[in-house]
Structures are given as structure tokens and as C-alpha cells.
Design a protein around this motif. Structure first.
Motif, short mmCIF file in Angstrom:
data_model
loop_
_atom_site.label_atom_id
_atom_site.label_comp_id
_atom_site.label_asym_id
_atom_site.label_seq_id
_atom_site.Cartn_x
_atom_site.Cartn_y
_atom_site.Cartn_z
N LYS A 125 25.03 15.99 -107.96
CA LYS A 125 25.54 15.97 -106.53
C LYS A 125 25.29 17.43 -106.25
CE LYS A 125 29.21 12.97 -107.89
NZ LYS A 125 29.18 12.19 -106.59
N VAL A 126 24.79 18.55 -106.86
CA VAL A 126 24.54 19.88 -106.33
C VAL A 126 23.29 19.64 -105.57
CG1 VAL A 126 24.02 22.25 -107.00
CG2 VAL A 126 25.87 21.06 -108.26
N THR A 127 22.26 19.01 -106.13
CA THR A 127 21.12 18.94 -105.09
C THR A 127 21.37 18.26 -103.98
OG1 THR A 127 19.98 18.65 -107.24
CG2 THR A 127 18.90 17.67 -105.26
N LEU A 128 22.20 16.99 -103.89
CA LEU A 128 22.24 16.22 -102.49
C LEU A 128 23.41 17.06 -101.64
CD1 LEU A 128 23.10 12.69 -104.05
CD2 LEU A 128 21.26 13.73 -103.21
N PHE A 129 24.06 18.17 -102.35
CA PHE A 129 25.13 19.14 -101.46
C PHE A 129 23.88 20.03 -100.79
CE2 PHE A 129 26.45 23.42 -101.28
CZ PHE A 129 27.48 23.39 -100.32
N PHE A 130 22.67 20.48 -101.57
CA PHE A 130 21.70 21.23 -100.90
C PHE A 130 21.20 20.64 -99.78
CE2 PHE A 130 20.99 25.18 -104.06
CZ PHE A 130 22.34 25.26 -104.49
N ILE A 131 20.83 19.42 -100.16
CA ILE A 131 20.18 18.92 -98.96
C ILE A 131 20.90 18.70 -97.78
CG2 ILE A 131 19.16 16.26 -98.35
CD1 ILE A 131 18.68 15.84 -101.29
N VAL A 194 41.01 19.47 -120.75
CA VAL A 194 41.19 18.59 -119.69
C VAL A 194 40.46 18.84 -118.62
CG1 VAL A 194 42.97 18.29 -117.98
CG2 VAL A 194 43.44 18.25 -120.57
N VAL A 195 39.87 20.02 -118.58
CA VAL A 195 39.07 20.47 -117.28
C VAL A 195 37.63 19.84 -117.36
CG1 VAL A 195 38.01 22.47 -116.31
CG2 VAL A 195 40.18 22.79 -116.83
N LEU A 196 37.13 20.02 -118.58
CA LEU A 196 35.83 19.37 -118.95
C LEU A 196 35.92 17.89 -118.91
CD1 LEU A 196 34.89 21.26 -122.00
CD2 LEU A 196 33.80 21.41 -120.11
N LEU A 197 37.01 17.33 -119.01
CA LEU A 197 37.01 15.80 -118.93
C LEU A 197 37.10 15.21 -117.31
CD1 LEU A 197 39.11 14.75 -121.88
CD2 LEU A 197 36.63 14.41 -121.78
N SER A 198 37.94 16.19 -116.76
CA SER A 198 38.21 15.88 -115.39
C SER A 198 36.86 16.24 -114.69
CB SER A 198 39.24 16.97 -114.82
OG SER A 198 40.55 16.76 -115.44
N ILE A 199 35.96 17.02 -114.95
CA ILE A 199 34.77 17.49 -114.27
C ILE A 199 33.87 16.25 -114.60
CG2 ILE A 199 32.78 18.80 -114.11
CD1 ILE A 199 34.53 21.32 -114.77
N ALA A 200 33.85 15.80 -115.83
CA ALA A 200 33.14 14.49 -116.13
C ALA A 200 33.30 13.25 -115.33
CB ALA A 200 33.11 14.28 -117.59
N ALA A 201 35.01 13.25 -115.13
CA ALA A 201 35.35 11.90 -114.36
C ALA A 201 34.90 12.30 -113.01
CB ALA A 201 36.99 11.80 -114.56
N TYR A 202 35.04 13.41 -112.50
CA TYR A 202 34.53 13.65 -111.01
C TYR A 202 33.32 13.38 -110.79
CZ TYR A 202 33.34 16.49 -107.06
OH TYR A 202 32.76 16.81 -105.62
N LEU A 203 32.43 13.63 -111.83
CA LEU A 203 31.02 13.43 -111.53
C LEU A 203 30.68 11.97 -111.76
CD1 LEU A 203 28.32 14.79 -111.47
CD2 LEU A 203 28.05 14.85 -113.96
N LEU A 204 31.48 11.19 -112.43
CA LEU A 204 31.07 9.54 -112.61
C LEU A 204 31.78 8.86 -111.44
CD1 LEU A 204 31.67 9.14 -116.44
CD2 LEU A 204 29.53 8.69 -114.81
N PHE A 205 32.60 9.19 -110.85
CA PHE A 205 33.52 8.31 -110.10
C PHE A 205 33.69 8.71 -108.56
CE2 PHE A 205 35.55 7.72 -114.35
CZ PHE A 205 34.81 6.52 -114.51
N SER A 206 33.40 10.06 -108.32
CA SER A 206 33.29 10.45 -106.84
C SER A 206 31.94 10.02 -106.22
CB SER A 206 33.50 12.14 -106.84
OG SER A 206 32.43 12.74 -107.29
#
Length: 207
Positions: A125-131, A194-206
Motif C-alpha cells: 500500500k505504501v508503493t501504491l500511495f507513492f504512485i 493489539v497495535v501489531l494485529l490491528s496493522i495486520a488487519a488493516y493491511l489485509l482488509f482495507s
């Protein structure tokens, strides 16, 4: 060279860096848990990862990632699994983090740098944000786009490093105030999970 565009880019980058997001929240939790030095090591890793995304953008590799949905999903799932692994490692560590000044010196700064670097690089998502973000701020009609992308990438890294570094210093100061208080370390540890798992969920489902 249009300095007004560069100034606008710096301002937009600052707003993005300050706004609550996975990276600065992760820096905050690392600094609270392990002290400012470790927060700064994590910051250095996250920021260094941006150089990889800048290179992918500059040389057009990111366009392949954008067009290949399967590759994008694979990298996204792999990055989320890495975050879940970090959460599991945190759970397996001592139940109560010591939160003392002496404890921070025992942390492996290279390991924290590597974790931050991989977290950033494995987030497509960082790469796509840069695009989406960088091409709108090309600032010269004479300079090659390749060089302009690197200039923008370095400015992005500089602003983000200052912002995240300030967060690490602030959270480190809070950590010093909490040092030695019984039971606080356990809460901070599970907050980090909780923060690590939340970031993982954000990466997977957003989207």
C-alpha cells in the motif's frame, strides 16, 4: 524548478506524517515499551524502507505491482503474516515488560531497525500511495522524472523522520516516567500486540 510545488509537497507530507496511522502508532508503542533509543531505531527502519518504494516508483516496477492483482495480494498477505509473527513473538516474551532505563540497553537496535524496515517494505500500500501521491508534485520541466522522484522521496523521508523521531522522543519520555511502576509493563505489552494485529488487519482488509 518550481519551489512552490516543493513547499506544498513538504506541507502535505508533514500533515500525512502527523495524522494517526500504522507507522507512527507503531513508533509510539515501540518507544513506550522499550524507550526512545529503540523507538528511534524503529523509525530509522521505517524511513529507510521508503527508499525502496521510491526506487520501485522511479524505475516503474510499481506499475507492474499495480497491474498484477495476484502479486499485490501475495505481498500484502506476506506482510500481514510478518506482523502477526511479531505479535506472537511479543506475546511469548515476558508477561511484564520491565520499563526501566537499564532494560532499554538490552534491546537489539539492529533487530528493531530490521523490523521497521521490513514492515515498511512488505506493505504494498505504501508503493501504491507513492504512485498516487508523488506524480502530482513533479516540480521541473528540465530535470528527469527519475531524479525528481528521488528528490521527492528524500524529502518525504526527511519530513517523516523528523516527525516520527519527535514521536519517539516524546513516547520515550513517557516511558521514563512509567519506569518502575508495577503492572504498567503488562498493559503496554498487550497494547503493542493489539497495535501489531490491528496493522495486520488493516493491511489485509482495507481497500
Amino acid at each position: 524548478m518550481d519551489y512552490e510545488i516543493l513547499t506544498t509537497f513538504i506541507g502535505a507530507t508533514l500533515v500525512l506524517a502527523i495524522a494517526p496511522g500504522p507507522d507512527n502508532i507503531y513508533v509510539f508503542t515501540q518507544s513506550i515499551s522499550n524507550g526512545r533509543r529503540n523507538g528511534l531505531a524503529t523509525t530509522a527502519g521505517l524511513i529507510s524502507g521508503c527508499l525502496v518504494h521510491t526506487t520501485l516508483l522511479a524505475f516503474g516496477v510499481s506499475a507492474v505491482l499495480k497491474a498484477n492483482n495476484r502479486l499485490f495480494v501475495f505481498i500484502k498477505v506476506f506482510g500481514a503474516c510478518y506482523l502477526i509473527y511479531l505479535a506472537w513473538q511479543t506475546i511469548r516474551s515476558k508477561m511484564t515488560l520491565p520499563l526501566t532505563k537499564d532494560a532499554t540497553s538490552d534491546k537489539n537496535l539492529v533487530r528493531l531497525f530490521r523490523q521497521g524496515f521490513l514492515m515498511n517494505v512488505l506493505n504494498p500500500k505504501v508503493t501504491l500511495f507513492f504512485i498516487a501521491f508523488f506524480p502530482a508534485f513533479l516540480f521541473s520541466d528540465t530535470m528527469s522524472p527519475l531524479l525528481q522522484f528521488y528528490v521527492l522521496g528524500l524529502l518525504f523521508m526527511l519530513v517523516s523522520a523528523i516527525t516520527f523521531g519527535s514521536i519517539a522522543m516524546l513516547a520515550g519520555s513517557i516511558s521514563d516516567r512509567l519506569a518502575g511502576k508495577v503492572g504498567i509493563g503488562s498493559y503496554v505489552k498487550w497494547f503493542q500486540v493489539v497495535v501489531l494485529l490491528s496493522i495486520a488487519a488493516y493491511l489485509l482488509f482495507s481497500n
